[in-house]
Design an enzyme around this catalytic site. Structure first.
Site, mmCIF file in Angstrom:
data_model
loop_
_atom_site.group_PDB
_atom_site.id
_atom_site.type_symbol
_atom_site.label_atom_id
_atom_site.label_comp_id
_atom_site.label_asym_id
_atom_site.label_seq_id
_atom_site.Cartn_x
_atom_site.Cartn_y
_atom_site.Cartn_z
ATOM 1 N N SER A 165 -10.244 -0.168 7.154
ATOM 2 C CA SER A 165 -9.665 -0.107 5.805
ATOM 3 C C SER A 165 -8.992 -1.375 5.294
ATOM 4 C CB SER A 165 -8.653 1.031 5.733
ATOM 5 O OG SER A 165 -9.346 2.218 5.542
ATOM 6 N N LYS B 275 0.847 -1.205 0.000
ATOM 7 C CA LYS B 275 0.000 0.000 0.000
ATOM 8 C C LYS B 275 0.875 1.245 0.000
ATOM 9 C CE LYS B 275 -3.903 1.967 2.675
ATOM 10 N NZ LYS B 275 -4.794 1.815 3.850
ATOM 11 N N SER C 171 -9.905 2.231 2.904
ATOM 12 C CA SER C 171 -8.953 2.946 2.082
ATOM 13 C C SER C 171 -8.005 2.027 1.297
ATOM 14 C CB SER C 171 -8.126 3.886 2.964
ATOM 15 O OG SER C 171 -7.319 3.143 3.858
HETATM 16 N N1 GLN Z 1 -13.203 4.639 6.282
HETATM 17 C C1 GLN Z 1 -12.629 5.045 7.531
HETATM 18 C C2 GLN Z 1 -12.197 6.481 7.453
HETATM 19 O O1 GLN Z 1 -12.410 7.080 6.478
HETATM 20 C C3 GLN Z 1 -11.508 4.142 7.897
HETATM 21 C C4 GLN Z 1 -10.292 4.383 7.137
HETATM 22 C C5 GLN Z 1 -9.154 3.511 7.560
HETATM 23 O O2 GLN Z 1 -9.357 2.494 8.219
HETATM 24 N N2 GLN Z 1 -7.959 3.928 7.197
HETATM 25 O O3 GLN Z 1 -11.669 7.018 8.373
#
Ligand code: GLN
Length: 495
Positions: free
Chosen positions: A182, A78, A158
């Site tokens: 995410s 990532k 994400s």
């Molecule tokens: N969707 C969540 C956010 O926008 C979690 C994102 C994540 O786990 N990095 O904060």
């Protein structure tokens, strides 16, 4: 052997050890698949030279009989992980041109275990999002489609690039990070497995920080066995991260017996939400039935503060983000805005941050600074911290009563279409995380396992939440669920 990119980690490892293939062959198969999949926009920085060099070195080690756990296995990383000499942008414009002088601990550990990095994977900007639509590189696209409809779907976020890449067999596995879901949400959306370990299991050193008290790295893989193998390589104590735990890392793979007889699995009533699609309800009930058939005891439990988790998360995460992102000012690294004659340092900060951060990141910084401001600190930030303590205690009480793991849906819906949520109120997007954020707030391990398809043919995942530091036990329960669910669907190739 053909279709080498379609192998999982364990299968490829075993084939390498038996001399049935080489790491160079595996790597070339993945590089070819990656080049043919630009339509998915999953890999955003390709590193074929590094990959082939590492693959050759891995083949030497295998020949010499000195093959560590991930030796020769091609994976994606990532874009949130700093990788030495390779662009590491957190999918943000503000980090354009940034090539770190150092390697994150987790990606270094994977390299030390012999893994071959194929390149960097798309994601939401600074890991803020649930659909991979906030990325400076553009959307990552799911390899899945709804029946014959050619509308593009989100791979989740994400870690959307990681999920798309693993589901489309562009790599054998990928790293993800999970601050509020995410790893688990994109895994559920794309029919793969993703585990977020206990907070402190993986070092956060060298991973671009979003919300430091919630962020954890973890593997995104084609099955539970692969998750066990890769998680073991990723975790361990790191003196460079003061929150990394000095706790021995067991051999997770050896714990996959599939025997869950006598385990107590809790079904939390608060996760039964109004308006939850009937298919998700059914999947959840079926999952409980499968675990019961495998010998587990299913018990109803209550986690009474669940409904406050999402609001608390969306105070705490932006608060920490606003502080972490203060370092991007155009001075030391990344992109600096063009300045006009007479501009001073304030204009440089303002212009750089206004141009460098996307809308969602700016929204989080504003929310974060607001909830931390002197006048509102007690009303928001301190209150959210108290709620967090209560959420953690809910889980502690349930585990103290003998529950070994908790079963919930991973997401409140299957994957949605790209663009379908962008016009909506941002809270709609935040609702995606309703089943996952509790786990980050409590610092617990959570895994998403693909368990079925909805009526449009899209994958749905179930989440298992475990006791702290008991990832081995959690993986074993997931292994039993995986065996019972027998999920084998793959997306039809259109890209
Ligand atoms: N969707 C969540 C956010 O926008 C979690 C994102 C994540 O786990 N990095 O904060």
């Amino acid at each position: 052997m053909s279709d080498l990119n379609k192998l999982g980690l364990a299968e490829a490892r075993d084939a390498l050890r038996k001399g049935e293939t080489t790491s160079v062959e595996l790597t070339e198969a993945c590089l070819k698949a990656i080049d043919a999949a630009d339509a998915l926009n999953a890999f955003v920085h390709k590193t074929p030279e590094i990959a082939l060099e590492r693959a050759k070195a891995a083949d030497e080690r295998i020949k010499a009989g000195d093959a560590p756990a991930m030796c020769g296995l091609p994976i994606g990383i990532k874009d949130l992980f700093c990788t030495k000499g390779v662009p590491s942008q957190a999918a943000s414009r503000i980090l354009e041109g940034f090539k770190p002088e150092y390697e994150s601990t987790v990606s270094q550990q994977l390299a030390d275990a012999g893994a071959v990095m194929l390149g960097k994977l798309n994601m939401d900007e600074f890991a803020m999002g649930s659909s991979n639509e906030t990325s400076v590189y553009g959307n990552a696209v799911s390899p899945w489609r709804r029946g014959n409809d050619d509308a593009q779907l989100t791979p989740g976020g994400s870690s959307g690039g990681s999920a798309a890449a693993v589901a489309a067999d562009l790599c054998l596995a990928a790293t993800g990070t999970d601050t509020g879901g995410s790893i688990r949400q994109p895994a559920a959306f794309t029919g793969i497995t993703g585990i977020k370990p206990t907070y402190g299991r993986c070092s956060r050193w060298g991973i671009v920080a979003f919300a430091s008290s919630l962020d954890q790295a973890g593997p995104m893989t084609k099955n539970v066995r692969d998750a066990a193998i890769m998680l073991e390589a990723m975790c361990g104590h790191d003196p460079k991260d003061s929150t990394s735990a000095d706790i021995p890392v067991p051999n997770f793979e050896a714990m996959l017996t599939g025997d869950i007889k006598g385990k107590k699995i809790g079904i939390p009533k608060e996760y039964r939400m109004d308006g939850m699609p009937a298919e998700i309800e059914k999947l959840w009930a079926d999952g409980a039935e499968m675990l019961r058939d495998a010998g587990a005891e299913i018990v109803d439990i209550s986690l009474p503060h669940t409904k406050y988790a999402l609001p608390a998360y969306y105070v705490i995460a932006p608060a920490e983000a606003s502080s972490n992102l203060a370092r991007y000012d155009g001075v030391r690294y990344g992109r600096r805005a063009q300045l006009a004659q007479g501009d001073g340092i304030t204009e440089m900060y303002e212009k750089t941050r206004a141009e460098g951060f996307g809308h969602e990141v700016q929204r989080r910084v504003m929310v974060g600074t607001y909830v931390l401001s002197a006048g509102f600190y007690d009303a928001y930030y301190n209150r959210a911290r108290k709620v967090r303590t209560l959420i953690k205690k809910d889980f502690e009480d349930v585990f103290a009563a003998g529950v070994d793991a908790i079963l919930t849906p991973a997401t409140p819906s299957a994957a949605f279409g790209l663009g379908e949520m962008t016009e909506a109120d941002p809270v709609q997007m935040y609702l995606n995380d309703v089943f996952t954020v509790t786990v980050n707030l409590a610092g617990l391990p959570g895994i998403s396992v693909p368990a079925g398809l909805d009526k449009q043919g899209l994958p749905l995942g179930l989440q298992l939440i475990g006791r702290p530091w008991e990832e081995g036990d959690l993986l074993n329960t997931a292994y039993a669920l995986e065996a019972a669910a027998g999920f084998v669907a793959k997306p039809g190739k259109w890209w």
